[in-house]
Design a protein around this motif. Structure first.
Motif, PDB file in Angstrom:
ATOM      1  N   ALA A   1       0.879  -1.186   0.017  1.00 46.95           N
ATOM      2  CA  ALA A   1       0.234   0.080   0.083  1.00 46.95           C
ATOM      3  C   ALA A   1       0.858   1.156   0.031  1.00 46.95           C
ATOM      4  CB  ALA A   1      -0.964   0.035   1.297  1.00 46.95           C
ATOM      5  N   VAL A   2       2.013   1.120   0.732  1.00 47.45           N
ATOM      6  CA  VAL A   2       2.807   2.264   0.787  1.00 47.45           C
ATOM      7  C   VAL A   2       3.702   2.494  -0.552  1.00 47.45           C
ATOM      8  CG1 VAL A   2       4.734   3.558   1.945  1.00 47.45           C
ATOM      9  CG2 VAL A   2       2.959   2.082   3.152  1.00 47.45           C
ATOM     10  N   ALA A   3       4.212   1.282  -1.066  1.00 48.21           N
ATOM     11  CA  ALA A   3       4.650   1.309  -2.319  1.00 48.21           C
ATOM     12  C   ALA A   3       3.988   1.660  -3.280  1.00 48.21           C
ATOM     13  CB  ALA A   3       5.114  -0.378  -2.747  1.00 48.21           C
ATOM     14  N   ASP A   4       2.609   1.691  -3.318  1.00 46.24           N
ATOM     15  CA  ASP A   4       1.611   2.231  -4.305  1.00 46.24           C
ATOM     16  C   ASP A   4       1.653   3.732  -4.282  1.00 46.24           C
ATOM     17  OD1 ASP A   4       1.032  -0.347  -5.360  1.00 46.24           O
ATOM     18  OD2 ASP A   4      -0.996  -0.418  -3.968  1.00 46.24           O
ATOM     19  N   ALA A   5       1.672   4.350  -3.128  1.00 44.44           N
ATOM     20  CA  ALA A   5       1.967   5.781  -2.923  1.00 44.44           C
ATOM     21  C   ALA A   5       3.170   6.530  -3.675  1.00 44.44           C
ATOM     22  CB  ALA A   5       1.727   5.959  -1.346  1.00 44.44           C
ATOM     23  N   ILE A   6       4.098   5.653  -3.310  1.00 47.45           N
ATOM     24  CA  ILE A   6       5.431   5.695  -3.888  1.00 47.45           C
ATOM     25  C   ILE A   6       5.058   5.878  -5.427  1.00 47.45           C
ATOM     26  CG2 ILE A   6       7.877   5.279  -4.120  1.00 47.45           C
ATOM     27  CD1 ILE A   6       7.740   4.379  -1.359  1.00 47.45           C
ATOM     28  N   GLY A   7       4.813   5.087  -5.909  1.00 49.97           N
ATOM     29  CA  GLY A   7       4.524   4.696  -7.303  1.00 49.97           C
ATOM     30  C   GLY A   7       3.723   5.598  -8.201  1.00 49.97           C
ATOM     31  N   TYR A   8       2.697   6.230  -7.391  1.00 45.49           N
ATOM     32  CA  TYR A   8       1.841   7.231  -7.713  1.00 45.49           C
ATOM     33  C   TYR A   8       2.786   8.516  -7.726  1.00 45.49           C
ATOM     34  CZ  TYR A   8      -1.341  11.178  -7.287  1.00 45.49           C
ATOM     35  OH  TYR A   8      -2.110  12.454  -7.436  1.00 45.49           O
ATOM     36  N   ALA A   9       3.457   9.005  -6.568  1.00 41.10           N
ATOM     37  CA  ALA A   9       4.360  10.110  -6.947  1.00 41.10           C
ATOM     38  C   ALA A   9       5.478  10.069  -7.960  1.00 41.10           C
ATOM     39  CB  ALA A   9       4.957  10.369  -5.407  1.00 41.10           C
ATOM     40  N   VAL A  10       5.998   8.809  -8.284  1.00 44.75           N
ATOM     41  CA  VAL A  10       6.911   8.718  -9.204  1.00 44.75           C
ATOM     42  C   VAL A  10       6.473   8.886 -10.425  1.00 44.75           C
ATOM     43  CG1 VAL A  10       8.814   7.034 -10.177  1.00 44.75           C
ATOM     44  CG2 VAL A  10       8.743   7.462  -7.715  1.00 44.75           C
ATOM     45  N   ALA A  11       5.220   8.367 -10.872  1.00 50.93           N
ATOM     46  CA  ALA A  11       4.620   8.496 -12.111  1.00 50.93           C
ATOM     47  C   ALA A  11       4.161   9.824 -12.350  1.00 50.93           C
ATOM     48  CB  ALA A  11       3.584   7.719 -12.053  1.00 50.93           C
ATOM     49  N   GLN A  12       4.135  10.789 -11.666  1.00 52.73           N
ATOM     50  CA  GLN A  12       3.536  12.277 -12.134  1.00 52.73           C
ATOM     51  C   GLN A  12       4.708  13.002 -13.185  1.00 52.73           C
ATOM     52  OE1 GLN A  12       0.447  12.864 -11.071  1.00 52.73           O
ATOM     53  NE2 GLN A  12       0.631  10.868 -10.574  1.00 52.73           N
ATOM     54  N   PRO A  13       3.914  13.527 -13.899  1.00 60.11           N
ATOM     55  CA  PRO A  13       5.060  14.353 -14.983  1.00 60.11           C
ATOM     56  C   PRO A  13       5.883  15.188 -14.259  1.00 60.11           C
ATOM     57  CG  PRO A  13       2.637  15.275 -15.053  1.00 60.11           C
ATOM     58  CD  PRO A  13       2.391  13.856 -14.113  1.00 60.11           C
ATOM     59  N   ARG A  14       6.846  15.638 -15.029  1.00 59.96           N
ATOM     60  CA  ARG A  14       7.955  16.362 -14.333  1.00 59.96           C
ATOM     61  C   ARG A  14       7.443  17.720 -13.559  1.00 59.96           C
ATOM     62  NH1 ARG A  14      13.042  18.472 -17.978  1.00 59.96           N
ATOM     63  NH2 ARG A  14      14.136  19.684 -16.571  1.00 59.96           N
ATOM     64  N   ASN A  15       6.497  18.321 -14.253  1.00 62.79           N
ATOM     65  CA  ASN A  15       5.994  19.530 -13.543  1.00 62.79           C
ATOM     66  C   ASN A  15       5.031  19.424 -12.503  1.00 62.79           C
ATOM     67  OD1 ASN A  15       3.888  18.796 -15.248  1.00 62.79           O
ATOM     68  ND2 ASN A  15       3.055  20.776 -15.692  1.00 62.79           N
ATOM     69  N   VAL A  16       4.775  18.264 -11.956  1.00 63.48           N
ATOM     70  CA  VAL A  16       3.890  17.877 -10.735  1.00 63.48           C
ATOM     71  C   VAL A  16       4.791  17.282  -9.781  1.00 63.48           C
ATOM     72  CG1 VAL A  16       1.941  16.670  -9.967  1.00 63.48           C
ATOM     73  CG2 VAL A  16       1.813  17.726 -12.342  1.00 63.48           C
ATOM     74  N   ASP A  17       4.887  17.997  -8.564  1.00 61.77           N
ATOM     75  CA  ASP A  17       5.608  17.363  -7.525  1.00 61.77           C
ATOM     76  C   ASP A  17       4.756  17.214  -6.395  1.00 61.77           C
ATOM     77  OD1 ASP A  17       7.542  16.934  -5.631  1.00 61.77           O
ATOM     78  OD2 ASP A  17       8.557  18.926  -5.529  1.00 61.77           O
ATOM     79  N   VAL A  18       4.328  15.975  -6.144  1.00 58.87           N
ATOM     80  CA  VAL A  18       3.584  15.287  -4.973  1.00 58.87           C
ATOM     81  C   VAL A  18       4.481  15.420  -3.629  1.00 58.87           C
ATOM     82  CG1 VAL A  18       2.382  13.329  -4.095  1.00 58.87           C
ATOM     83  CG2 VAL A  18       2.337  13.987  -6.424  1.00 58.87           C
ATOM     84  N   ASN A  19       4.307  16.618  -2.659  1.00 63.03           N
ATOM     85  CA  ASN A  19       5.120  16.753  -1.588  1.00 63.03           C
ATOM     86  C   ASN A  19       4.993  15.739  -0.387  1.00 63.03           C
ATOM     87  OD1 ASN A  19       4.543  20.198  -2.668  1.00 63.03           O
ATOM     88  ND2 ASN A  19       6.313  19.052  -3.267  1.00 63.03           N
ATOM     89  N   GLU A  20       3.661  15.654  -0.071  1.00 60.28           N
ATOM     90  CA  GLU A  20       3.430  14.998   1.125  1.00 60.28           C
ATOM     91  C   GLU A  20       2.312  13.951   0.822  1.00 60.28           C
ATOM     92  OE1 GLU A  20       3.725  16.417   5.222  1.00 60.28           O
ATOM     93  OE2 GLU A  20       4.102  18.595   4.040  1.00 60.28           O
TER      94      GLU A  20
END
Length: 244
Positions: free
Chosen positions: A216-235
């Motif tokens: 479940a935590v790995a999925d959250a990390i995967g979500y953040a990594v998958a965002q385009p370069r101009n989208v920064d998921v901070n927390e």
């Protein structure tokens, strides 16, 4: 060889728990994962499993408390692949006890692994990412970065520090994406080592009742990594629904 869409992702503490689950998730997403930990036998088995499933992975022995070890881990990957797209600073320890127990060696261990280990990763990878003009650093904190509980004062202090460090890093480096992922009770080996035996037993019992899978935590990390370069998921805070 990795595809042009694949990222080179380095993961510390990858031999179990969230690190292992993240390696599996990001490899399944098509990224090349470079796995670091002290338990190289577990890393080798994990790399073999990822490769057997069609993923791309490699391993290297890593001790995050040693700046030389962290630099060697990151520089070897950079030399081999020409870039480092993502660093997941995941290595952590949690030997819990009350402050008056004066388990000073364990205080120092938490500082060395949880905070100094994260700083070592940043020190080694940030110049490479700044020179390239892009990259992402994912720091694993905890819900303990948002509250303090008895028996967890020093652990909470290290995780508050990781969260504060991450926000400062984000403000200073607009070309580098910075993400803090803060898990609550998660299936892992964190409560299996060190600490006050009664405290750790209580934590294990609560985890058995509440914990979400590391995936479940790995999925959250995967979500953040998958965002385009101009989208920064901070927390991202990921906790069991029933956890207060």
């Amino acid at each position: 060889m990795t595809s042009t869409l694949s990222k080179i992702v380095l993961i510390t503490g990858a031999s179990s728990g969230i690190g292992e689950a993240t390696a599996r998730r990001l490899a399944a997403d098509g990224h090349h994962v470079v796995l670091g930990a002290r338990r190289v036998d577990r890393l080798a088995a994990l790399v073999s499993e990822i490769q057997a499933a069609g993923g791309s992975a490699e391993q290297r022995a890593l001790d995050v408390t040693s700046l030389d070890s962290v630099r060697g881990f990151i520089e070897a990957a950079h030399t081999r692949h020409g870039r480092v797209d993502v660093l997941v600073n995941n290595a952590g320890v949690m030997p819990l006890s009350t402050v008056d127990a004066l388990r000073i060696d364990e205080w120092n261990q938490m500082i060395d692994v949880n905070l100094r280990g994260t700083l070592h990763g940043i020190a080694a990878v940030l110049p490479l990412m700044r020179a390239r003009g892009e990259g992402q650093i994912v720091n694993i904190a905890s819900t303990a970065a948002y509250r303090v509980d008895r028996t967890a004062a020093v652990y909470c202090a290290t995780k508050y520090a990781v969260r504060a460090l991450s926000e400062g890093l984000r403000q200073e480096n607009p070309e580098v994406r910075v993400t803090v992922v803060s898990p609550g009770y998660t299936e892992s080996e964190l409560a299996d080592h060190g600490g006050d035996p009664q405290v750790q037993a209580a934590v294990r019992a609560e985890a058995a009742r509440l914990a979400v899978p590391a995936a479940a935590v790995a999925d959250a990390i995967g979500y953040a990594v998958a965002q385009p370069r101009n989208v920064d998921v901070n927390e991202l805070v990921v906790r069991p629904t029933a956890q207060q």
